[in-house]
Design a protein around this motif. Sequence first.
Motif, PDB file in Angstrom:
ATOM      1  N   ALA A 140     103.268 -43.511 102.622  1.00  8.99           N
ATOM      2  CA  ALA A 140     103.011 -42.149 103.254  1.00  8.99           C
ATOM      3  C   ALA A 140     104.291 -41.205 103.413  1.00  8.99           C
ATOM      4  N   ARG A 141     105.342 -41.892 103.042  1.00  8.75           N
ATOM      5  CA  ARG A 141     106.578 -40.908 102.863  1.00  8.75           C
ATOM      6  C   ARG A 141     106.238 -39.777 101.844  1.00  8.75           C
ATOM      7  N   PRO A 142     106.735 -38.706 102.056  1.00  5.47           N
ATOM      8  CA  PRO A 142     106.467 -37.446 101.155  1.00  5.47           C
ATOM      9  C   PRO A 142     107.020 -37.865  99.773  1.00  5.47           C
ATOM     10  N   ALA A 143     108.238 -38.452  99.586  1.00  5.62           N
ATOM     11  CA  ALA A 143     108.711 -38.683  98.390  1.00  5.62           C
ATOM     12  C   ALA A 143     107.875 -39.321  97.477  1.00  5.62           C
ATOM     13  N   ASN A 144     107.255 -40.618  98.243  1.00 10.92           N
ATOM     14  CA  ASN A 144     106.398 -41.448  97.403  1.00 10.92           C
ATOM     15  C   ASN A 144     104.970 -40.733  96.915  1.00 10.92           C
ATOM     16  N   ILE A 145     104.564 -39.974  98.074  1.00 14.85           N
ATOM     17  CA  ILE A 145     103.465 -39.213  97.863  1.00 14.85           C
ATOM     18  C   ILE A 145     103.566 -38.368  96.592  1.00 14.85           C
TER      19      ILE A 145
END
Length: 132
Positions: free
Chosen positions: A37-42
């Motif tokens: 759910a981390r923005p960078a991973n998304i």
Amino acid sequence: MAESDTEPRQTPDEIQAEINREQRRLAETLDELSVQARPANIARRQVAKAKERGTRIFDEARALVLGGGAVRVESHLVRPEEGSIVIKGDDKVVTTYQSRGQLPPEALILVAGVGTVIAVGVVAWAVRRKRK
């Protein structure tokens, strides 16, 4: 009533051990979810999807223009394995392609016409911009 029916099935230590195992499993699941759910991973997943879609569209356009290759027949989503963690939008798509023959002459004429219109438009835009 038999004596074994009244005895507890698990000892308090076994129950505590099971609780600890479940807490660890839950903590691991929450850790996995927080990583996903981390923005960078998304953002990374969304960029990869956009690249994949762009590549697919480019390949289909190239096959259409060159008159060979394959065309997409059908696509469908693949269900994830049972028990796996899936974030919305992480579905896998399976696409079936079929080889096709030459394009009809009408399609080639249409592509040439569209290309000519685009080229004339770009040249006109460049000339107009240069005059300003």
